[in-house]
Scaffold this motif. Structure first.
Motif, PDB file in Angstrom:
ATOM      1  N   LEU A 137      37.951  48.023 -34.155  1.00 24.85           N
ATOM      2  CA  LEU A 137      37.817  46.860 -33.281  1.00 24.85           C
ATOM      3  C   LEU A 137      36.413  46.688 -32.719  1.00 24.85           C
ATOM      4  O   LEU A 137      35.991  45.560 -32.454  1.00 24.85           O
ATOM      5  CB  LEU A 137      38.833  46.946 -32.141  1.00 24.85           C
ATOM      6  N   GLU A 138      35.705  47.785 -32.501  1.00 26.71           N
ATOM      7  CA  GLU A 138      34.300  47.671 -32.130  1.00 26.71           C
ATOM      8  C   GLU A 138      33.522  47.155 -33.340  1.00 26.71           C
ATOM      9  O   GLU A 138      33.762  47.590 -34.466  1.00 26.71           O
ATOM     10  CB  GLU A 138      33.749  49.030 -31.700  1.00 26.71           C
ATOM     11  N   MET A 139      32.570  46.233 -33.105  1.00 27.91           N
ATOM     12  CA  MET A 139      31.869  45.598 -34.228  1.00 27.91           C
ATOM     13  C   MET A 139      30.356  45.502 -34.007  1.00 27.91           C
ATOM     14  O   MET A 139      29.769  44.423 -34.104  1.00 27.91           O
ATOM     15  CB  MET A 139      32.429  44.185 -34.448  1.00 27.91           C
ATOM     16  N   PRO A 140      29.675  46.605 -33.724  1.00 30.83           N
ATOM     17  CA  PRO A 140      28.243  46.480 -33.454  1.00 30.83           C
ATOM     18  C   PRO A 140      27.355  46.547 -34.691  1.00 30.83           C
ATOM     19  O   PRO A 140      26.153  46.267 -34.591  1.00 30.83           O
ATOM     20  CB  PRO A 140      27.971  47.687 -32.543  1.00 30.83           C
ATOM     21  N   TYR A 141      27.915  46.916 -35.837  1.00 31.39           N
ATOM     22  CA  TYR A 141      27.083  47.147 -37.021  1.00 31.39           C
ATOM     23  C   TYR A 141      27.340  46.081 -38.081  1.00 31.39           C
ATOM     24  O   TYR A 141      28.457  45.586 -38.240  1.00 31.39           O
ATOM     25  CB  TYR A 141      27.345  48.547 -37.590  1.00 31.39           C
TER      26      TYR A 141
END
Length: 385
Positions: A137-141
């Motif tokens: 769910l994290e999408m920093p890349y």
């Protein structure tokens, strides 16, 4: 330079990440576990912990702990223990900081509501949700979903309480993507993170409970081991008003527990002749933890806290309200997905179980404040009263 014990996790010997990364020297001279810690700290899900319940639902007072401050306190205790044992402090700290990221709004009340909603689709577990959040769910890349954490980090989050014989669907999904060796014990860093969590909330929840007026000193002194320590402190500070001594009691209790963990863990390491991280995983038992005597005292303290604080009528009423709000939001988003932000509603899968799990992902990421505001927007102020 810190010298690691032979049984410590070594970033140079990491089993790697799900996605291969070329080392970028512009990102600074950090090893893999330092990068994991920093990725947690810089994540959106970590920032949201400042508005998620620890003991009190959406507390009005500025001095009560929330998930964020609790996680920082766990990290402080975990680092202290790790340093004394020659473990990897960065991995320990990262595990401590990340351990509560999967908690939904309103604490265990929100978790109960999501468990009910997903009951026929595999249920909901905040520990597995932590890994799901960090992996998907994290999408920093730009090239992959998730934070792309090391195997050791994911393993520690998956089984910090011990081997997992029956993983939930979310944990099984993570394990299928990267085999976490669920049947063995985790690293000693993960075991330290778990016991640091117990030490932190056992003692700091006392502080918050008394600050809120839900616990009294007289109640607390019904526990003989607490009373014994209290009398020692009163003798030590005989010239100080007793009202000033509660913080000293909390500090002493934490110190006693930390020292017990250090003494017990060292004795187990010696008895089992643990020489490597693999020895830790194959030990067949927990190595990092309390002695039998301290474990019994800690169980009695937990029982006291459940009876007098966590199940206090005021707490139960607040928990029921939180559970009702999360359950109502689940129903609203199932019936009218367009009520979710466009980025979430547009990605809603057609069929089950993916559909309800997607809604649960959205809800689990909410803070108490955000969930309460969404509930009021949809249902108004008086619904459910």
């Amino acid at each position: 330079m810190t010298i690691l014990a032979s049984y410590a996790s070594d970033p140079a010997q990491s089993r790697g990440r799900m996605h291969d990364e070329k080392r970028d020297v512009t990102r600074g001279p950090r090893d893999d576990f330092q990068r994991d810690r920093d990725r947690i700290i810089h994540s959106i899900s970590f920032r949201r912990l400042r508005h998620k319940t620890q003991v009190f639902v959406a507390p009005d007072g500025d001095h009560y702990r929330v998930r964020l401050t609790h996680s920082l306190e766990v990290a402080q205790i975990g680092r202290t223990i790790a340093r004394a044992l020659g473990l990897n402090e960065d991995l320990t700290e990262a595990l401590c900081l990340a351990h509560d990221i999967g908690h939904p709004p309103f604490g265990h009340a929100g978790e109960d509501a999501l468990q009910d909603a997903l009951d026929e689709f595999g249920g909901f577990d905040h520990n597995a949700q932590t890994i799901r959040t960090l992996n998907k769910l994290e999408m920093p890349y730009p090239r992959w979903a998730g934070l792309n954490l090391t195997w050791e980090m994911l393993e520690g989050l998956a089984k910090h309480n011990g081997p997992v014989t029956r993983p939930t669907w979310a944990l099984a999904e993570a394990n299928a993507a990267m085999d976490l060796d669920l049947g063995t014990w985790p690293s000693l860093e993960a075991q330290v993170a778990a016991i640091a969590d117990d030490i932190a909330y056992d003692n700091h929840d006392i502080d918050d409970g008394m600050r809120a007026g839900l616990l009294t000193l007289d109640q607390l002194l019904e526990l003989p081991f607490i009373a014994e320590r209290w009398h020692v402190i009163c003798d030590r500070f005989s010239d100080v008003p007793k009202v000033r001594l509660l913080p000293e009691l909390i500090r002493d209790q934490i110190g006693l527990m930390v020292n017990d963990v250090l003494e017990t863990t060292r004795a187990r390491l010696d008895r089992l002749d643990v020489q490597s991280p693999n020895d830790v995983r194959q030990a067949g038992q927990m190595i990092g933890g309390f002695s039998e005597d301290m474990a019994e005292k800690e169980r009695k303290l937990k029982g006291f806290m459940y009876e007098n604080l966590y199940h206090h009528p005021k707490q139960m009423a607040a928990a029921e309200e939180g559970k009702m709000m999360v359950a109502s939001l689940v129903n609203a988003y199932r019936e009218q997905p367009q009520l979710m932000p466009e980025s979430w509603s547009a990605a809603l899968p057609e069929g089950e179980p993916d559909r309800i799990r997607h809604i649960a992902d959205f809800l689990a990421g909410m803070t108490d404040r955000y969930a309460r505001n969404r509930y009021r927007e949809i249902y108004g102020e008086t619904h459910g009263k």
